[in-house]
Design a protein around this motif. Sequence first.
Motif, PDB file in Angstrom:
ATOM      1  N   GLU A 166      71.781 -26.128  83.968  1.00 29.74           N
ATOM      2  CA  GLU A 166      70.772 -26.704  83.083  1.00 29.74           C
ATOM      3  C   GLU A 166      71.170 -26.565  81.624  1.00 29.74           C
ATOM      4  N   HIS A 167      71.769 -25.430  81.276  1.00 28.01           N
ATOM      5  CA  HIS A 167      72.213 -25.240  79.892  1.00 28.01           C
ATOM      6  C   HIS A 167      73.390 -26.145  79.550  1.00 28.01           C
ATOM      7  N   VAL A 168      74.207 -26.505  80.534  1.00 29.39           N
ATOM      8  CA  VAL A 168      75.306 -27.441  80.285  1.00 29.39           C
ATOM      9  C   VAL A 168      74.748 -28.783  79.815  1.00 29.39           C
ATOM     10  N   GLN A 169      73.740 -29.290  80.510  1.00 25.73           N
ATOM     11  CA  GLN A 169      73.142 -30.557  80.121  1.00 25.73           C
ATOM     12  C   GLN A 169      72.457 -30.451  78.765  1.00 25.73           C
ATOM     13  N   LEU A 170      71.774 -29.340  78.526  1.00 19.32           N
ATOM     14  CA  LEU A 170      71.072 -29.159  77.253  1.00 19.32           C
ATOM     15  C   LEU A 170      72.052 -29.158  76.089  1.00 19.32           C
ATOM     16  N   PHE A 171      73.073 -28.318  76.157  1.00 21.20           N
ATOM     17  CA  PHE A 171      74.041 -28.216  75.070  1.00 21.20           C
ATOM     18  C   PHE A 171      74.895 -29.478  74.981  1.00 21.20           C
ATOM     19  N   GLY A 172      75.271 -30.026  76.138  1.00 18.74           N
ATOM     20  CA  GLY A 172      76.148 -31.200  76.137  1.00 18.74           C
ATOM     21  C   GLY A 172      75.492 -32.405  75.498  1.00 18.74           C
ATOM     22  N   PHE A 173      74.306 -32.769  75.951  1.00 20.24           N
ATOM     23  CA  PHE A 173      73.636 -33.951  75.402  1.00 20.24           C
ATOM     24  C   PHE A 173      73.226 -33.746  73.947  1.00 20.24           C
ATOM     25  N   THR A 174      72.860 -32.514  73.587  1.00 17.10           N
ATOM     26  CA  THR A 174      72.508 -32.233  72.193  1.00 17.10           C
ATOM     27  C   THR A 174      73.690 -32.483  71.269  1.00 17.10           C
ATOM     28  N   ALA A 175      74.890 -32.130  71.716  1.00 19.28           N
ATOM     29  CA  ALA A 175      76.089 -32.335  70.893  1.00 19.28           C
ATOM     30  C   ALA A 175      76.544 -33.786  70.895  1.00 19.28           C
ATOM     31  N   LEU A 176      76.332 -34.502  72.014  1.00 16.16           N
ATOM     32  CA  LEU A 176      76.863 -35.855  72.143  1.00 16.16           C
ATOM     33  C   LEU A 176      75.998 -36.917  71.489  1.00 16.16           C
ATOM     34  N   PHE A 177      74.707 -36.691  71.390  1.00 20.44           N
ATOM     35  CA  PHE A 177      73.839 -37.705  70.800  1.00 20.44           C
ATOM     36  C   PHE A 177      74.235 -38.040  69.359  1.00 20.44           C
ATOM     37  N   PRO A 178      74.434 -37.056  68.463  1.00 22.43           N
ATOM     38  CA  PRO A 178      74.851 -37.418  67.098  1.00 22.43           C
ATOM     39  C   PRO A 178      76.202 -38.114  67.058  1.00 22.43           C
ATOM     40  N   VAL A 179      77.160 -37.653  67.884  1.00 25.28           N
ATOM     41  CA  VAL A 179      78.488 -38.260  67.882  1.00 25.28           C
ATOM     42  C   VAL A 179      78.420 -39.725  68.298  1.00 25.28           C
ATOM     43  N   THR A 180      77.554 -40.024  69.262  1.00 23.83           N
ATOM     44  CA  THR A 180      77.472 -41.385  69.793  1.00 23.83           C
ATOM     45  C   THR A 180      76.673 -42.307  68.894  1.00 23.83           C
ATOM     46  N   PHE A 181      75.534 -41.847  68.413  1.00 21.49           N
ATOM     47  CA  PHE A 181      74.654 -42.736  67.664  1.00 21.49           C
ATOM     48  C   PHE A 181      75.049 -42.852  66.197  1.00 21.49           C
ATOM     49  N   VAL A 182      75.779 -41.878  65.659  1.00 29.03           N
ATOM     50  CA  VAL A 182      76.294 -42.015  64.291  1.00 29.03           C
ATOM     51  C   VAL A 182      77.631 -42.740  64.376  1.00 29.03           C
TER      52      VAL A 182
END
Length: 258
Positions: A166-182
């Motif tokens: 569960e923490h993998v998904q939490l940390f992973g998506f939190t880090a990837l959202f700015p990289v993808t949308f910016v």
Amino acid sequence: MRALQQCLTLAWRSLVQVRHNPWELGDYSIQPILFLVLFLFVFGGAVAGSTEDYLSFILPGVIVMNLVFVTVYVGHGLNSDLTKGVFDRLRALPIPRWAPLAGRILADMVKQVLCILLLLGVGFLLGFRMEAPWWGLPVMIVLLLAFALSFSWVMVLVGVMSRDPEHVQLFGFTALFPVTFVSNAFVPLETLPSWLQTLVALNPVTMLVDSCRGLLSGGPVLGPALGALVWAAIITAIFAPLSVRALNRRLMGQGGAA
């Protein structure tokens, strides 16, 4: 050859697991299709003036976005194997230590190819047509897989260092959202604030999206592709050694605890 065969066997194991968790395919199929349709019909008129013009712009962006997001499942699956003791059992077998990790990443590459082809098929049904030569498609797939392979090492590190899946998904998506949308995956670079354009232009996701657009619809390819490959090499050079070191330390710690 024996090591390669063992790697392929472990990759097949990861693919077969989908039968027991078919909802995992939703993130490779249903979710990206929903993103494509929603972005197309909600933002198409506002961004490009029509959904027809926006489709050729948004399709490569959604392909790259989903490619980056689903690398989280490399770390998720690795963490599941670590927490459930699967790696401890594999260490007792006469196989290379890198085989389970390589098998996990290889299985993810197969899923990535299926997702790319699925999105292209849906885009074709929605009216997308390639304007570039046919050879641009296999080149694009190879380029995407090369970048996905490098980004998988980031998720491997997250998977090894996280306490549970569960923490993998939490940390992973939190880090990837700015990289993808910016990035310019969803809106043209020139529509962004001037202070943000420089950051977006240096984003590896922007370079990857630009090269995919060029290979599918025509436009600059060499410059963005080289930039994306340079970023892929840098990411691999940094995160691959860190991931292997963290994995070895965790396995040694588990072995000592046992």
